[in-house]
Design a protein around this motif. Structure first.
Motif, PDB file in Angstrom:
ATOM      1  N   TYR A 158      35.359  37.253  39.236  1.00  0.00           N
ATOM      2  CA  TYR A 158      35.536  39.129  38.361  1.00  0.00           C
ATOM      3  C   TYR A 158      37.203  39.314  38.283  1.00  0.00           C
ATOM      4  N   VAL A 159      37.820  39.673  37.707  1.00  0.00           N
ATOM      5  CA  VAL A 159      38.642  40.336  37.166  1.00  0.00           C
ATOM      6  C   VAL A 159      39.825  40.936  37.855  1.00  0.00           C
ATOM      7  N   ASP A 160      40.716  40.790  38.627  1.00  0.00           N
ATOM      8  CA  ASP A 160      40.692  41.553  39.456  1.00  0.00           C
ATOM      9  C   ASP A 160      42.161  42.503  39.179  1.00  0.00           C
ATOM     10  N   LYS A 161      43.235  41.920  37.961  1.00  0.00           N
ATOM     11  CA  LYS A 161      44.277  42.866  37.259  1.00  0.00           C
ATOM     12  C   LYS A 161      44.296  41.245  35.963  1.00  0.00           C
ATOM     13  N   LYS A 162      44.470  42.737  34.913  1.00  0.00           N
ATOM     14  CA  LYS A 162      44.670  41.963  33.353  1.00  0.00           C
ATOM     15  C   LYS A 162      46.046  42.529  33.432  1.00  0.00           C
ATOM     16  N   VAL A 163      46.538  41.977  32.824  1.00  0.00           N
ATOM     17  CA  VAL A 163      48.196  42.187  32.594  1.00  0.00           C
ATOM     18  C   VAL A 163      48.543  42.078  31.313  1.00  0.00           C
ATOM     19  N   LYS A 164      49.027  43.027  30.338  1.00  0.00           N
ATOM     20  CA  LYS A 164      49.561  41.963  29.125  1.00  0.00           C
ATOM     21  C   LYS A 164      51.306  41.197  29.130  1.00  0.00           C
ATOM     22  N   GLU A 165      51.133  40.658  28.458  1.00  0.00           N
ATOM     23  CA  GLU A 165      51.828  39.447  28.716  1.00  0.00           C
ATOM     24  C   GLU A 165      53.072  39.534  27.434  1.00  0.00           C
ATOM     25  N   LEU A 174      42.417  36.060  38.536  1.00  0.00           N
ATOM     26  CA  LEU A 174      40.473  35.740  38.897  1.00  0.00           C
ATOM     27  C   LEU A 174      40.502  35.687  40.111  1.00  0.00           C
ATOM     28  N   LYS A 175      39.327  36.425  40.405  1.00  0.00           N
ATOM     29  CA  LYS A 175      38.727  36.039  41.957  1.00  0.00           C
ATOM     30  C   LYS A 175      37.394  36.107  42.293  1.00  0.00           C
ATOM     31  N   PRO A 176      36.598  34.945  42.995  1.00  0.00           N
ATOM     32  CA  PRO A 176      36.003  34.968  43.347  1.00  0.00           C
ATOM     33  C   PRO A 176      35.028  35.830  43.376  1.00  0.00           C
ATOM     34  N   GLU A 177      33.262  36.080  42.792  1.00  0.00           N
ATOM     35  CA  GLU A 177      32.875  37.273  42.864  1.00  0.00           C
ATOM     36  C   GLU A 177      32.361  37.362  44.469  1.00  0.00           C
ATOM     37  N   LEU A 241      37.560  37.934  25.280  1.00  0.00           N
ATOM     38  CA  LEU A 241      38.435  38.084  26.465  1.00  0.00           C
ATOM     39  C   LEU A 241      39.161  39.597  25.915  1.00  0.00           C
ATOM     40  N   HIS A 242      40.960  39.768  25.819  1.00  0.00           N
ATOM     41  CA  HIS A 242      41.359  40.463  25.353  1.00  0.00           C
ATOM     42  C   HIS A 242      40.780  41.759  25.051  1.00  0.00           C
ATOM     43  N   ARG A 243      39.359  42.272  24.228  1.00  0.00           N
ATOM     44  CA  ARG A 243      39.682  43.762  23.619  1.00  0.00           C
ATOM     45  C   ARG A 243      37.938  44.220  24.971  1.00  0.00           C
ATOM     46  N   GLU A 244      37.646  43.562  25.155  1.00  0.00           N
ATOM     47  CA  GLU A 244      35.718  43.609  26.159  1.00  0.00           C
ATOM     48  C   GLU A 244      35.809  44.101  27.252  1.00  0.00           C
ATOM     49  N   ILE A 245      37.024  42.110  27.973  1.00  0.00           N
ATOM     50  CA  ILE A 245      36.735  42.331  29.336  1.00  0.00           C
ATOM     51  C   ILE A 245      37.955  42.649  30.269  1.00  0.00           C
ATOM     52  N   ASN A 246      37.771  43.078  30.900  1.00  0.00           N
ATOM     53  CA  ASN A 246      39.037  44.715  31.828  1.00  0.00           C
ATOM     54  C   ASN A 246      38.632  44.699  33.148  1.00  0.00           C
ATOM     55  N   GLU A 247      39.476  44.883  34.244  1.00  0.00           N
ATOM     56  CA  GLU A 247      39.454  44.156  35.737  1.00  0.00           C
ATOM     57  C   GLU A 247      37.717  44.642  36.388  1.00  0.00           C
ATOM     58  N   GLY A 248      37.492  44.409  36.885  1.00  0.00           N
ATOM     59  CA  GLY A 248      36.294  44.263  37.967  1.00  0.00           C
ATOM     60  C   GLY A 248      35.065  43.495  36.901  1.00  0.00           C
ATOM     61  N   ASP A 249      35.027  43.416  35.722  1.00  0.00           N
ATOM     62  CA  ASP A 249      34.791  42.573  34.842  1.00  0.00           C
ATOM     63  C   ASP A 249      34.434  40.711  35.202  1.00  0.00           C
ATOM     64  N   LEU A 250      32.639  40.565  35.545  1.00  0.00           N
ATOM     65  CA  LEU A 250      32.915  39.232  36.023  1.00  0.00           C
ATOM     66  C   LEU A 250      32.709  37.969  34.948  1.00  0.00           C
ATOM     67  N   LEU A 251      32.851  36.806  35.106  1.00  0.00           N
ATOM     68  CA  LEU A 251      33.154  35.702  33.944  1.00  0.00           C
ATOM     69  C   LEU A 251      32.684  34.693  34.911  1.00  0.00           C
ATOM     70  N   ASN A 252      31.748  33.857  33.849  1.00  0.00           N
ATOM     71  CA  ASN A 252      31.472  32.506  34.495  1.00  0.00           C
ATOM     72  C   ASN A 252      32.619  31.623  34.468  1.00  0.00           C
ATOM     73  N   ILE A 253      33.280  30.686  35.536  1.00  0.00           N
ATOM     74  CA  ILE A 253      34.001  29.288  35.327  1.00  0.00           C
ATOM     75  C   ILE A 253      33.747  28.518  36.018  1.00  0.00           C
ATOM     76  N   ALA A 254      33.962  26.951  35.648  1.00  0.00           N
ATOM     77  CA  ALA A 254      33.567  25.743  35.641  1.00  0.00           C
ATOM     78  C   ALA A 254      35.185  25.586  37.133  1.00  0.00           C
ATOM     79  N   ALA A 255      34.711  25.044  37.494  1.00  0.00           N
ATOM     80  CA  ALA A 255      35.872  24.502  38.976  1.00  0.00           C
ATOM     81  C   ALA A 255      37.067  23.727  37.695  1.00  0.00           C
ATOM     82  N   PRO A 256      38.649  24.314  38.317  1.00  0.00           N
ATOM     83  CA  PRO A 256      39.493  23.742  37.704  1.00  0.00           C
ATOM     84  C   PRO A 256      39.588  22.087  36.917  1.00  0.00           C
TER      85      PRO A 256
END
Length: 406
Positions: A158-165, A174-177, A241-256
């Motif tokens: 889940y998106v823990d924080k979204k920060v404009k750089e 991103l933190k694991p659900e 990602l910029h327009r639709e994904i916000n804090e709390g939303d979930l994303l599926n991610i493969a390992a580094p």
């Protein structure tokens, strides 16, 4: 083990495939997606439209054929490809279809100019190459799964924080659900995102570099919003990602994953970035100041102007805090505000003369990342300065492995 005759046929015919590489690559993907449209879920469709994927495939096949009896000569390419295959979830059972389709594409393009004996030799060669890739990827899957906090496939974050750089770059923390441990990565590696966008028929897979040092309870990526222009369409996933994904939303991610990582050297290190290419450089910088406090670090960033320059305050703070950290900024088109504040070191583009002025000598380890034209310029300047290839490290944000082939 291929016999000497087969090896000889493959090596002699490899230049023919190189000559017709683009046509073969284009025909291959046409046939592949016609036969197995579900593979659209793996391949970057923008790269397909721009022809980047086709060129990358053809280059890889040619180099593999040219070095069929000494694959260690293309170890760097193999490592980069297998890392991406693991991140994308490529399976052993997909290789036969790819091989069959590739050979059909070769026959379609070359026709009667390639005989049965040559086709047979390439069939054997492909199987040998595929087996090598499958073995390496099997080891990668096992290694990742066995690491503390590691996983195969995708995991929900889940998106823990979204920060404009900056005006165009935004960071996602991103933190694991499931709240469990996450795998430690190497600075310079990337995450692979499996994105489902409403209305699109297929999944979008994208790699984004990790932009912070490892060892934290979150992953961070910093994504540039690709607005597109006449020749290049807007970035589907970056805009989503910029327009639709916000804090709390979930994303599926493969390992580094990824092979663009720091090689421990006693010599000073120079990190050079252009635009959003600063993401792996920031990860390296944050790690180096913590883990190698005695190493001289020079961080050079190039951007169009201040408003699109991300994380400038962070780098300034590090340079002010650590005596071994030196920071330089180059703006190609500084705004009136930039000109007034005079908060950059060079107007225009990075060139060899300027690098020599600020660095003094070339006895350093260079890492650079950014748009392809930017990296070609940096690479040529370093070659002209006689920096050995083993001290020129870079990350190409495309399927190719070498700048010269991009």
């Amino acid at each position: 083990m291929l016999d000497a005759k087969t090896v000889d046929i493959v090596k002699q015919s490899a230049p023919i495939l190189e000559e017709h590489s683009r046509e073969i690559g284009t025909r291959f993907y046409e046939k592949l997606f016609s036969t197995a449209p579900e593979l659209y879920n793996i391949f970057n469709q923008t790269n397909q439209r721009l022809g980047i994927q086709q060129s990358a495939l053809a280059y890889s096949v040619y180099k593999a054929g040219e070095n069929i009896d000494q694959l260690e000569n293309i170890e760097e390419m193999i490592e980069r490809v297998t890392e991406k295959h693991r991140a994308l979830g490529v399976k052993p059972e997909q290789y036969p279809l790819v091989g069959e389709t590739l050979l059909e594409a070769v026959k379609d393009i070359l026709g009667d100019s390639i005989d049965k004996q040559t086709m047979s030799a390439w069939e054997e060669a492909y199987q040998a190459i595929a087996n090598a890739f499958i073995d390496i990827e099997s080891g990668l899957y096992k290694k990742v799964e066995e690491q503390p906090g590691g996983w195969n496939g995708v995991r929900s974050f889940y998106v823990d924080k979204k920060v404009k750089e900056s005006d165009v770059i935004t960071s996602f923390y991103l933190k694991p659900e499931d709240g469990k441990e996450i795998m430690v990565y190497k600075p310079g590696q990337y995450l692979t995102f499996q994105v489902e966008i409403e209305g699109d028929n297929y999944t979008h897979m994208r790699h984004y570099s990790l932009s912070d040092s490892p060892g934290k309870d979150y992953y961070r990526i910093s994504v540039k919003r690709e607005d597109g222009h006449e020749e290049v369409p807007p970035g589907v996933v970056s805009n989503y990602l910029h327009r639709e994904i916000n804090e709390g939303d979930l994303l599926n991610i493969a390992a580094p994953a990824g092979d663009f990582t720091i090689v421990t050297e006693e010599m000073p290190i120079v990190l050079i970035s252009g635009g959003v290419g600063l993401t792996p450089m920031i990860s390296m910088l944050n790690t180096l100041v913590k883990d190698e406090p005695g190493r001289e670090i020079t961080f050079i960033h190039a951007a169009e102007k201040g408003k699109v320059h991300a994380m400038s305050a962070h780098v300034k703070e590090l340079a002010a805090t650590y005596e071994n950290v030196h920071s330089y900024v180059c703006y190609s088109n500084p705004s009136d505000e930039d000109l007034l504040e005079d908060d950059y070191d060079k107007k225009g583009f990075i060139d060899l003369e300027w690098l020599q002025t600020i660095l003094g000598d070339n006895k350093k380890d260079f890492y650079f990342c950014g748009p392809i034209p930017f990296m070609k310029t940096i690479n040529e300047a370093l070659k002209q300065w006689e920096v050995p290839e083993e001290h020129r490290h870079y990350e190409v944000f495309s399927p190719v492995s070498k700048i010269e082939n991009a």
